[in-house]
Design an enzyme around this catalytic site. Sequence first.
Site, PDB file in Angstrom:
ATOM      1  N   TYR B 228      51.371 131.246   2.840  1.00 34.13           N
ATOM      2  CA  TYR B 228      51.475 131.029   3.995  1.00 34.13           C
ATOM      3  C   TYR B 228      50.413 132.183   4.540  1.00 34.13           C
ATOM      4  O   TYR B 228      50.313 133.188   4.252  1.00 34.13           O
ATOM      5  CB  TYR B 228      52.703 131.208   4.815  1.00 34.13           C
ATOM      6  CG  TYR B 228      53.597 130.198   4.513  1.00 34.13           C
ATOM      7  CD1 TYR B 228      54.752 130.347   3.365  1.00 34.13           C
ATOM      8  CD2 TYR B 228      53.637 128.911   5.315  1.00 34.13           C
ATOM      9  CE1 TYR B 228      55.492 129.498   3.165  1.00 34.13           C
ATOM     10  CE2 TYR B 228      54.905 127.914   5.003  1.00 34.13           C
ATOM     11  CZ  TYR B 228      55.635 128.209   3.812  1.00 34.13           C
ATOM     12  OH  TYR B 228      56.464 127.307   3.634  1.00 34.13           O
ATOM     13  N   HIS B 236      51.358 126.964   8.967  1.00 33.38           N
ATOM     14  CA  HIS B 236      51.556 125.841   7.525  1.00 33.38           C
ATOM     15  C   HIS B 236      50.966 126.584   6.427  1.00 33.38           C
ATOM     16  O   HIS B 236      50.191 127.508   6.469  1.00 33.38           O
ATOM     17  CB  HIS B 236      50.797 124.626   7.862  1.00 33.38           C
ATOM     18  CG  HIS B 236      51.130 123.719   8.881  1.00 33.38           C
ATOM     19  ND1 HIS B 236      52.493 123.078   8.470  1.00 33.38           N
ATOM     20  CD2 HIS B 236      50.887 123.412   9.962  1.00 33.38           C
ATOM     21  CE1 HIS B 236      52.696 122.317   9.523  1.00 33.38           C
ATOM     22  NE2 HIS B 236      51.754 122.262  10.405  1.00 33.38           N
ATOM     23  N   LYS B 268      47.339 120.681   1.014  1.00 35.28           N
ATOM     24  CA  LYS B 268      47.267 122.165   0.544  1.00 35.28           C
ATOM     25  C   LYS B 268      46.368 122.393  -0.634  1.00 35.28           C
ATOM     26  O   LYS B 268      46.182 121.165  -1.404  1.00 35.28           O
ATOM     27  CB  LYS B 268      48.644 122.550   0.008  1.00 35.28           C
ATOM     28  CG  LYS B 268      49.733 122.880   1.269  1.00 35.28           C
ATOM     29  CD  LYS B 268      50.929 122.971   0.559  1.00 35.28           C
ATOM     30  CE  LYS B 268      52.082 122.554   1.599  1.00 35.28           C
ATOM     31  NZ  LYS B 268      51.967 122.711   3.042  1.00 35.28           N
TER      32      LYS B 268
END
Lengths: 429, 293
Positions: B228, B236, B268
């Site tokens: 993070y 996020h 991601k």
Amino acid sequence: MDDILEQPSSEAPPPKFDDNPDEQSSEDEDEGLDWTKLKTGISRPVIPKRGEKEHEPAAGGESGLQQHILQRSRNAMFDALRATRTISSKTVSYGIWHPSLVRVSVHVARGTHFSSMGHSASRPVKGKERPTKRTELLPEEAIYLIERGSLFCWKEIDIDLSGMEDVSGAPMSVQQAYAEMIGTEDVTLEKYQVYSYLRRLGYVVTRTVPPTSEYPAAAPFLKMGQLGQPRCSIFERIRSAFSSWILKLFTSTFNWWKPLGISRWLYHDKNYEHIFRSLRFMPAGHQLPLRQTKEDSSPYKPFYNLYKPPTPFKKTLPPPPDFQIVVINTRTTSMPSLQELTDLFDISPELPIPLPKRSPPPRPAPTPLSWWRAVLPFLRRDLGPPARRPNPFAALRAGKKTVIVAAVDSGNISFFRFMQGAFMDWPMA
Amino acid sequence: MTDSNSRISISVTNKRAFIWEVDDIAVIRSKYRICGILTGTLPHVSQQNVFLGVPLSLMPEEVVLLVENESAVLVDDPNAYPEPSLEQITEWDSARLESIQKQLNITESLKHASSLNTRSMSEEAIRKRRERKQRKTIPAEETEPSLKMSMSGHPVHSIVIPASSSSTKWYSPGTCTYASIDSAKAAGIWDYPSNLHERAKCGVFRSLWEQGYFMGGGIKFGGDYLVYPGDPMRYHSHFTATVIDSPLSALQPMEIVAHGRLGTATKKAHLICCWDDKKKEVTLMSIEWGGFG
């Protein structure tokens, strides 16, 4: 909720006085929350809301606004964590932790928890000839009750406490309960975490393998046919048997795709199933034994039995469980081997074939005929759509047997379901 | 860095690490960027799993980092509870009785205050009182504490079950505190990291943490960690990290495809973190879907 959506009305929904919608599900605690009567700074914990997150901190460090919001949500969390575990003296239960027995004996049991927790055990008592029965809690049950603030637990000590009124040992904190009870009687931290997770959701959780003979074991699974299948009346069965017979006798036209059909009576080994089976040179199906590999102590053993909240549960005579759960630690355990999965499937019950999903029927406009359908329910069935055949793909996907594995990675619990597909039962040809 | 008094105590039970003090949880989160996972039942909102309470469970990598940075010490919790003496129990009991008395005094004075109010009760006050009764926040017994006795012989009062043991007089972590991983290993209460894979995980964790990231467990995203850019409470994660034990480990092409696919699906980038145990270095590579056609 769905009813509200489906039946629009001009009335506004009743206003909710709850200032925190996340709290709603947790509001229905089974014990009275009379601890609010103390006005000495203890207040009900306010749970921080799950809000929207941001993508990332502003370039060159967090902006003032971002820092402010973060600080606020952090403080909300810490305040919620600081809430004291208080309970009224009217509803609290008392128990004594016996490290030598790895049990907590309950001497004051209050609340609904004890309808699904604890078991009776007979222990010898000083000064009495015959052992007396008392309620005892397993370590995981005791920690759970202490942690949720329902049980005040003493630790058995050697000091003579006869002078003191209602002190039965050294008082224990939740921390001490964790320190002393986890690791005893097969309860690893992972197993306790899964236990409390499921208990918090309302499931009744018991041990699959009774730790002692006094712990009531669950009834064995029912055989297929006793469970799930709707029973039809004798009359219906006779009728269906006859109709299929008679229909076959009279409507047997020659089917070019089944030329062997006629000779079934003469050569009973010439049916399609038999021919297909003799053509198959690779064995298939789950009935065949797997080649045994050496697995000494597999971690893949069901540890907990699970009962859904609506399942009628009797503590002394537990019914067959709704689910069985395997608990593993992801840091030390790898994926189950085929042998381990097979061993698990072998002890699992066979599940009924899933019924075909129906698209919700369009809400019929109220007709004047509807009243006699309601009065004479058997007519309703005749008018309804014919029963659908189960969809083979849904059945294959759901599998015949299922195994649930709770994988715990330092406090992070994930539940996985392994299904045994029955491809043999649903031939596509 | 800091003297051992200001270090945070990590309670170790069965080789698992917990933090029980809310203040300590606040410090490691805001000062050391270590989040852990709350795993305990939150009192009074105990039938849900969304928000949990103390204890805070720490990943072993987090523990190793905190102890190696001299920010925390390990406490062998099961051995920190000597049997209390009779005096200590008596003292505890008198404190308990005192608190009951205090509670009763407060209830009594509240009752007195409300009876005073009744004389000059306005319509508004009557309405409020009725509402209060409907909400049942105050049980009826409370107004007559002398009539309803609980089993213990005391009128109804509330009992506190403490979360942490710090207020317990006979809790003595001093004798079983370990300031380094090695001493804790020697005492047999801790064993992480014990092999190459665990060393690699600790190394990768430290490397990303030192770059200013917050780290969380990545098991739900098919990796070892989630990375993070700020506190996970507000931001996020950008990466899912997978630890590769050595530069010589084989990486299957299927893994790259699977990780790239999974990363893209969860918005991601997948981070492959390769640990070199000889040089104590980490090489980071990220995978993202190219998106050509």
